[in-house]
Motif scaffolding. Structure first.
Motif: not given
Length: 564
Positions: A39-46, A332-338
């Motif tokens: 697939g595209t592997n476009d999920d940034r969280d991975t 993880l929430e902090q990582w997703k933010k910045d």
């Protein structure tokens, strides 16, 4: 979508993306098709830096391969993970970005008879690939631990690599212990000389993993990328490749087909196209178009075992993070933010070192090697084994006790393995994987190297400056006798997923060579292979960087040959 292109590249791992991207950006703008089975592997969280050790468990991103039972390793089937989707194995690997030894590339050039594979030429390609970030945390002695030379690194490539922005508190003190014990410090393992203990250069930046998918960013319109398109076979017209077949759909290439599906899958595609060992093809009723006995032979890899010790509460900060789900969720929430916080710190910066072994060189097993191999292994920059610190072993041992999360883990890697494994047909169905048999520890040299590398690692693991913080041992051999050291390898050996050599490059006439120095499959026109399967030297590194530069080198050859 048009089904005719100038070039078709099969596989979007580091080699395939480097090759396809570079071809498409050539001045003449050739029509390039990049086919990816996943697939595209476009999920940034991975792409969380600190979670890069877990991504391989995502079944949508991993082919889930296993070896055959290993006769010298307690008949265990060993994990042989391969990345699936855009980015290939760079999307699931452990983020080590090491280029190996100058001597590796000089040996590659010698084997092939082409200085385009020598260190100077390859170093320029590495520089073109990377944007290097050399900043280190405030308060760290840069001259001592991390002092890369600008002449060895690139500044505007698509891959963002460098040091983590934050380091675990026990990393510099552990590097000091290495130095005290007699392991020299090396301020840059990517200078062409990896010998010594270094701070790891990661394929990550600002908490985000950098993968081969990044090479496709801003791709020109003449590059077509198709996912969900596994290739079953190459379409041949006589002894010329004219395209590929994917799930019944045919794509044609006016100029060339290039396989970059990796050391385990490029041989599969070739065999199901009638190119490979005749006896295997006939056994599975596949018409033999071009008998090539060497395809699938020569499989080599790096292997490792862990040494794990529980530590005093004050010696690491891991338990307060990995033992607290709320803290991890908040991080993880902090990582997703910045992209900052503990998930860009813990297990993001490691110690890594490569060393020579005098006792190995003095052994009968070394003396019995071929002269060329001995000469290569004696080169100044070529190491005999590797040590890596701060590996998150708690994610790899089922039922790891929470009260042991304050631990230290050292990985010991076996280098220059002489065992030559194989990948072989097991079905006439092209969608069925091959059998993968690396034959770990089957060569006497490998068994001696395993023993001596583990014994040398005890120089630090049993030194007072290290053991003073130990509480107990979680994983290690019973003793330092040859028998117990080797038995520990047999029971605990794991693959580094550095498979290579199954479609080996060499000179015309070499009995073990399948492709020539221009990546052309000898005997078939319009067909090349450019991935780790062709690399004729087991590199002294974690091999993703070598895969990238292999694709770049093939692109250079094609651009020059076709005047693109």
């Amino acid at each position: 979508m048009a089904l005719e292109f100038d070039f078709i590249v099969v596989g979007s791992g580091p080699s395939g993306t480097a090759l396809a991207s570079r071809l498409a950006r050539a001045p003449t703008h050739p029509r390039v098709l990049l086919l990816e089975a996943g697939g595209t592997n476009d999920d940034r969280d991975t792409r969380v830096d600190g979670q890069r050790w877990l991504t391989f468990q995502n079944k949508d991103m991993n082919w889930g391969y296993k070896t055959t039972p290993q006769a010298e390793c307690a008949d265990r089937e060993i994990d042989y993970s391969r990345g699936k989707g855009l980015g290939g194995s760079s999307a699931i690997n452990f983020g080590v970005y090491s280029v190996g030894a100058r001597g590796d590339y000089e040996e590659w050039a010698r084997v092939v008879g082409d200085e385009e594979f020598g260190w100077e030429a390859m170093r320029e390609r590495f520089k073109m690939l990377e944007t290097f970030h050399g900043d280190i945390p405030e308060g760290i002695d840069g001259k001592k631990y991390a002092a890369p030379s600008a002449e060895d690194h690139g500044t505007d490539g698509p891959l963002h690599v460098g040091f983590a922005a934050e380091w675990e508190t026990d990393l510099p003190p552990l590097l000091d212990v290495f130095e005290e014990v007699g392991f020299p410090l090396n301020p840059d393992h990517n200078s062409g000389n990896p010998i010594g203990m270094s701070v790891l250069i990661n394929s990550a930046h600002k908490g985000l993993r950098s993968t081969a998918r990044d090479l496709l960013a801003g791709a020109p319109e003449n590059l077509t990328v198709v996912t969900g398109a596994p290739v079953q076979r190459v379409i041949l017209k006589g002894k010329r490749a004219v395209g590929v077949e994917s799930n019944g759909k045919r794509y044609t290439a006016c100029k060339e087909v290039i396989l970059s599906a990796g050391a385990l899958d490029s041989p599969r595609i070739l065999m199901h196209s009638g190119i490979g060992p005749a006896d295997q093809l006939e056994a599975h009723e596949i018409p033999v178009i071009h008998p090539t006995p060497a395809i699938g032979q020569g499989l080599r890899d790096h292997e490792f075992v862990p040494l794990v010790y529980t530590r005093k509460e004050s010696s690491t900060g891991r338990k307060s993070f990995f033992g607290n789900k709320e803290a991890m969720d908040k991080a993880l929430e902090q990582w997703k933010k910045d992209g900052t916080g503990p998930w860009s710190k813990f297990t993001c910066e490691l110690g890594i070192g490569w060393f020579k072994l005098d006792k190995l060189v003095e052994s009968q097993e070394f003396q019995d090697l071929p002269a060329d191999e001995k000469k290569y292994l004696l080169q100044e920059t070529v190491p005999h084994y590797e040590l890596l610190t701060h590996f998150p072993i708690h994610w790899f041992i089922p039922g790891f006790p929470d009260d042991s999360l304050n631990y230290s883990c050292l990985l010991v890697f076996l280098y220059n393995a002489q065992s030559k494994g194989e990948v072989t047909l097991q079905s006439s169905d092209p969608n069925i994987p091959l059998h993968f048999n690396p034959k770990f520890l089957s060569h006497p040299f490998d068994r001696r190297a395993a023993i001596e590398s583990l014994r040398d690692a005890f120089r630090i693991a049993k030194h007072d400056s290290y053991t003073k913080d130990n509480v107990g041992e979680l994983a290690g051999p019973k003793s330092d006798s040859d028998e117990d050291l080797l038995e520990y390898w047999r029971e605990n050996i794991l693959s580094s997923w550095h498979m290579m050599g199954t479609v080996k490059m060499g000179k015309p006439g070499d009995t073990d060579a399948v492709v020539d120095g221009s990546f052309r499959l000898m005997g078939i026109e319009g067909l090349r292979v450019a991935d780790m399967s062709v690399v004729p030297v087991l590199p002294s590194c974690h091999v993703q960087a070598v895969a990238y530069v292999t694709g770049e080198t093939c692109a250079d050859k094609l651009i020059k040959e076709y005047n693109l």
